[in-house]
Design an enzyme around this catalytic site. Structure first.
Site, mmCIF file in Angstrom:
data_model
loop_
_atom_site.group_PDB
_atom_site.id
_atom_site.type_symbol
_atom_site.label_atom_id
_atom_site.label_comp_id
_atom_site.label_asym_id
_atom_site.label_seq_id
_atom_site.Cartn_x
_atom_site.Cartn_y
_atom_site.Cartn_z
ATOM 1 C CB CYS A 15 84.484 -54.627 98.285
ATOM 2 S SG CYS A 15 85.258 -53.061 97.879
ATOM 3 C CG HIS A 39 89.466 -48.649 88.801
ATOM 4 N ND1 HIS A 39 90.241 -47.612 88.341
ATOM 5 C CD2 HIS A 39 90.103 -49.119 89.889
ATOM 6 C CE1 HIS A 39 91.299 -47.489 89.111
ATOM 7 N NE2 HIS A 39 91.244 -48.385 90.069
ATOM 8 C CG HIS A 73 93.402 -47.205 96.039
ATOM 9 N ND1 HIS A 73 93.123 -48.515 96.297
ATOM 10 C CD2 HIS A 73 93.172 -47.034 94.719
ATOM 11 C CE1 HIS A 73 92.728 -49.102 95.182
ATOM 12 N NE2 HIS A 73 92.750 -48.230 94.213
ATOM 13 C CD GLU A 125 95.964 -51.178 99.414
ATOM 14 O OE1 GLU A 125 95.046 -51.484 98.618
ATOM 15 O OE2 GLU A 125 96.502 -52.000 100.164
ATOM 16 C CB CYS A 189 90.864 -56.785 101.625
ATOM 17 S SG CYS A 189 89.115 -56.734 101.259
ATOM 18 C CB SER A 217 86.838 -54.577 85.407
ATOM 19 O OG SER A 217 86.764 -55.425 86.516
ATOM 20 C CG ASN A 219 87.293 -57.240 89.965
ATOM 21 O OD1 ASN A 219 86.159 -57.670 90.047
ATOM 22 N ND2 ASN A 219 87.555 -55.945 89.892
HETATM 23 S S1 SF4 Z 1 90.435 -53.105 100.865
HETATM 24 FE FE1 SF4 Z 1 88.846 -54.593 100.354
HETATM 25 S S2 SF4 Z 1 86.946 -53.695 101.139
HETATM 26 FE FE2 SF4 Z 1 88.489 -52.074 101.053
HETATM 27 S S3 SF4 Z 1 88.205 -51.075 99.067
HETATM 28 FE FE3 SF4 Z 1 89.785 -52.618 98.804
HETATM 29 S S4 SF4 Z 1 88.706 -54.472 98.121
HETATM 30 FE FE4 SF4 Z 1 87.191 -53.075 98.973
#
Ligand code: SF4
Length: 277
Positions: A15, A39, A73, A125, A189, A217, A219
């Site tokens: 991303c 990761h 994060h 985060e 996001c 992972s 995702n």
């Molecule tokens: S908030 Fe979105 S763009 Fe930012 S690191 Fe996380 S997944 Fe990636």
């Protein structure tokens, strides 16, 4: 001669926030990162080997270091201030999508709003975002967790960036039944969802799908699940060494996607290997 076409999903892999963090790390040789930058061990090893950027697993490991990279994060506000007090050179790779809820918490709590954070309290985060609130925030993982909680009539709500819109909406609905004023800040996001939508499209047209990413992972596993649903010949691999010739026999279109922590160089290596099969 193989006539199979190779097509990448419209959105895949890193991303924006992770790409930005890697660039910062590459420009900060010999620095130490506050926790793993991403990761993906292969990428962390590459940063170590090529730029001598190492990883701290605990704040105590970076307190006396003079070049520190803050990971995507973010870190708690106090820790950041301590680093700056120690005159460390701080390279802030906190994703701007995480900085935003941090600022909202700081601003809205100072205006007297009770802060509600939709997220997992143990997630780094969320820990960094909650540290910016001037009053103790309420952190919840679902609308049910609001039941029985004393809550002020004036609230401001933000979300952990990876949460689902549908669940966020349920919490907002529940708050609006109980509070006079609800200020909603959509801090979700879309990066992960964009990768999922793109593989959903591509796996409907491809007759073989390769999904690249770490076995652990979550995702990447989610991408594989979506793909397998549409295309029976879907394969999850960590690297090109796992590719098998038989997967591509008689196939016309090979679709490729990768998890959010898979670096571009692993994807390119895989594409080259498929071309050579
Ligand atoms: S908030 Fe979105 S763009 Fe930012 S690191 Fe996380 S997944 Fe990636």
């Amino acid at each position: 001669m193989c006539e199979m076409q190779i097509k990448l999903a419209e959105n895949y892999g890193f991303c924006f926030g992770v790409k930005r963090a890697i660039k910062i790390a590459e420009k900060s040789p010999n620095a130490i990162t506050s926790g793993p930058l991403i990761h993906n061990n292969q990428e962390i090893n590459r940063l170590k080997t090529s730029f001598n950027v190492s990883t701290a697993h605990d704040m105590s490991e970076i307190k006396d270091k003079n070049k520190v990279i803050i990971r995507t994060h973010g870190i708690p506000k106090n820790d950041l201030e301590d680093l700056k007090k120690n005159n460390a050179d701080v390279y802030d790779a906190t994703c701007p999508y995480v900085t935003k809820p941090q600022q909202i918490c700081e601003d809205m709590s100072s205006k007297g709003y009770e802060i509600v954070i939709f997220g997992d309290i143990e997630h780094p985060e969320v820990k960094s975002v909650m540290s910016y609130s001037k009053t103790p925030p309420i952190v919840i993982r679902s609308s049910e967790e609001l039941d029985g909680l004393a809550i002020k009539s004036k609230v401001a709500i933000v979300s952990q960036t990876t949460k689902k819109h549908e669940d966020f909406a349920k919490i907002i609905a529940s708050l609006s039944r109980r509070c006079k004023e609800v200020r909603v800040f959509n801090t979700i996001c879309n990066a992960t969802f964009e990768n999922q939508d793109a593989i959903d499209d591509l796996s409907r047209e491809a007759d073989v799908m390769i999904i690249i990413g770490g076995r652990s992972s979550s995702n990447t596993k989610q991408l594989y699940k979506i793909s397998k649903n549409n295309c029976k010949s879907s394969y999850h691999i960590e690297s090109d060494e796992e590719l098998e010739k038989s997967w591509f026999e008689g196939k016309k279109l090979c679709g490729i996607s990768a998890g959010a922590s898979t670096p571009d160089w692993i994807i390119k290596q895989t594409i080259e290997a498929i071309k050579n099969i």
